[in-house]
Design a protein around this motif. Structure first.
Motif, PDB file in Angstrom:
ATOM      1  N   UNK A   5       1.005  -1.349   2.331  1.00 15.16           N
ATOM      2  CA  UNK A   5       1.332  -0.155   1.533  1.00 15.16           C
ATOM      3  C   UNK A   5       2.757   0.243   1.651  1.00 15.16           C
ATOM      4  N   UNK A   6       3.148   0.535   0.582  1.00  9.68           N
ATOM      5  CA  UNK A   6       4.647   1.286   0.697  1.00  9.68           C
ATOM      6  C   UNK A   6       4.545   2.663   1.350  1.00  9.68           C
ATOM      7  N   UNK A   7       5.805   2.915   1.866  1.00  9.05           N
ATOM      8  CA  UNK A   7       5.746   4.088   3.010  1.00  9.05           C
ATOM      9  C   UNK A   7       5.559   5.302   2.134  1.00  9.05           C
ATOM     10  N   UNK A   8       6.022   5.503   0.865  1.00 10.25           N
ATOM     11  CA  UNK A   8       5.671   6.852   0.238  1.00 10.25           C
ATOM     12  C   UNK A   8       4.218   6.875  -0.247  1.00 10.25           C
ATOM     13  N   UNK A   9       3.326   5.932  -0.238  1.00  9.74           N
ATOM     14  CA  UNK A   9       2.151   5.965  -0.773  1.00  9.74           C
ATOM     15  C   UNK A   9       1.050   6.171   0.400  1.00  9.74           C
ATOM     16  N   UNK A  10       0.148   6.792  -0.265  1.00 12.48           N
ATOM     17  CA  UNK A  10      -1.156   7.253   0.625  1.00 12.48           C
ATOM     18  C   UNK A  10      -2.291   6.428   0.226  1.00 12.48           C
ATOM     19  N   UNK A  11      -2.900   6.211   1.417  1.00  9.18           N
ATOM     20  CA  UNK A  11      -4.526   5.460   1.255  1.00  9.18           C
ATOM     21  C   UNK A  11      -5.406   6.571   1.260  1.00  9.18           C
ATOM     22  N   UNK A  25     -13.803 -11.101   4.810  1.00 12.32           N
ATOM     23  CA  UNK A  25     -14.069  -9.540   4.639  1.00 12.32           C
ATOM     24  C   UNK A  25     -13.054  -9.112   3.309  1.00 12.32           C
ATOM     25  N   UNK A  26     -13.747  -8.121   2.629  1.00 14.91           N
ATOM     26  CA  UNK A  26     -12.987  -7.627   1.353  1.00 14.91           C
ATOM     27  C   UNK A  26     -13.231  -6.225   1.301  1.00 14.91           C
ATOM     28  N   UNK A  27     -12.100  -5.289   0.870  1.00 11.74           N
ATOM     29  CA  UNK A  27     -12.135  -4.165   0.776  1.00 11.74           C
ATOM     30  C   UNK A  27     -11.488  -3.756  -0.603  1.00 11.74           C
ATOM     31  N   UNK A  28     -12.059  -2.457  -1.026  1.00  8.93           N
ATOM     32  CA  UNK A  28     -11.667  -1.687  -1.953  1.00  8.93           C
ATOM     33  C   UNK A  28     -10.881  -0.628  -1.686  1.00  8.93           C
ATOM     34  N   UNK A  29      -9.650  -0.513  -1.831  1.00 11.18           N
ATOM     35  CA  UNK A  29      -8.784   0.573  -1.351  1.00 11.18           C
ATOM     36  C   UNK A  29      -8.277   1.252  -2.539  1.00 11.18           C
ATOM     37  N   UNK A  30      -8.347   2.671  -2.351  1.00 14.67           N
ATOM     38  CA  UNK A  30      -7.678   3.530  -3.581  1.00 14.67           C
ATOM     39  C   UNK A  30      -6.444   3.970  -2.792  1.00 14.67           C
ATOM     40  N   UNK A  31      -5.288   3.931  -3.524  1.00 13.08           N
ATOM     41  CA  UNK A  31      -3.960   4.156  -3.034  1.00 13.08           C
ATOM     42  C   UNK A  31      -3.414   5.201  -4.298  1.00 13.08           C
ATOM     43  N   UNK A  32      -2.616   6.251  -3.635  1.00 11.47           N
ATOM     44  CA  UNK A  32      -2.040   7.118  -4.513  1.00 11.47           C
ATOM     45  C   UNK A  32      -0.691   7.292  -4.205  1.00 11.47           C
ATOM     46  N   UNK A  33       0.227   7.855  -5.221  1.00 16.14           N
ATOM     47  CA  UNK A  33       1.489   8.090  -5.032  1.00 16.14           C
ATOM     48  C   UNK A  33       1.791   9.288  -5.925  1.00 16.14           C
TER      49      UNK A  33
END
Length: 139
Positions: A5-11, A25-33
């Protein structure tokens, strides 16, 4: 996974997904900015964790994003003529993912985020980092 992740983004959320390959192992990740207009934008990342975490999918959450249950313990996400199916490892994980995705898509509709607009330029960072094996991309 966090180093992707970029430092400005939120998991916002990460859920483990079922895999047809043992040991993968697989993950679905929602990231916001938070955008320059001070609005929240989101995308989905598909992350494969084997020896190290790799991005295999980047899907922006646009106003046309549709989320539907598939009846087999999973759900599908359709947006801008792309269609992906996800199957979390548990019902609890599925509901957590659905709640987060519905919130993100509601914001996308509220702020009229459409492909080709002036939003989501930050996801280019993740698109350049797609490097999962072909077998992961096709699963």
């Amino acid at each position: 996974m966090f180093y992707l992740l970029r430092s400005d983004d939120t998991l916002k959320m990460a859920v483990k997904l079922e895999s047809i390959h043992a040991g993968r192992m697989r993950y679905l990740v929602v990231v916001s900015c938070i955008s320059k207009q001070n609005l929240e934008e989101s995308c989905l990342l598909g992350v494969d964790c084997n020896k190290r975490a790799k991005i295999g999918l980047v899907l922006p959450v646009w106003a046309d994003t549709k989320i539907t249950l598939d009846g087999d313990g999973g759900f599908s996400v359709s947006s801008s003529e792309r269609h992906h199916i996800f199957k979390p490892v548990s019902v609890q994980a599925m509901w957590s993912a659905l709640q987060t995705l519905h919130k993100a898509s509601a914001k996308a509709r509220e702020y009229h985020y459409f492909m080709g607009g002036l939003t989501h330029s930050w996801i280019e960072y993740y698109e350049k980092k797609i490097e999962s094996d072909r077998s992961c991309l096709n699963e």
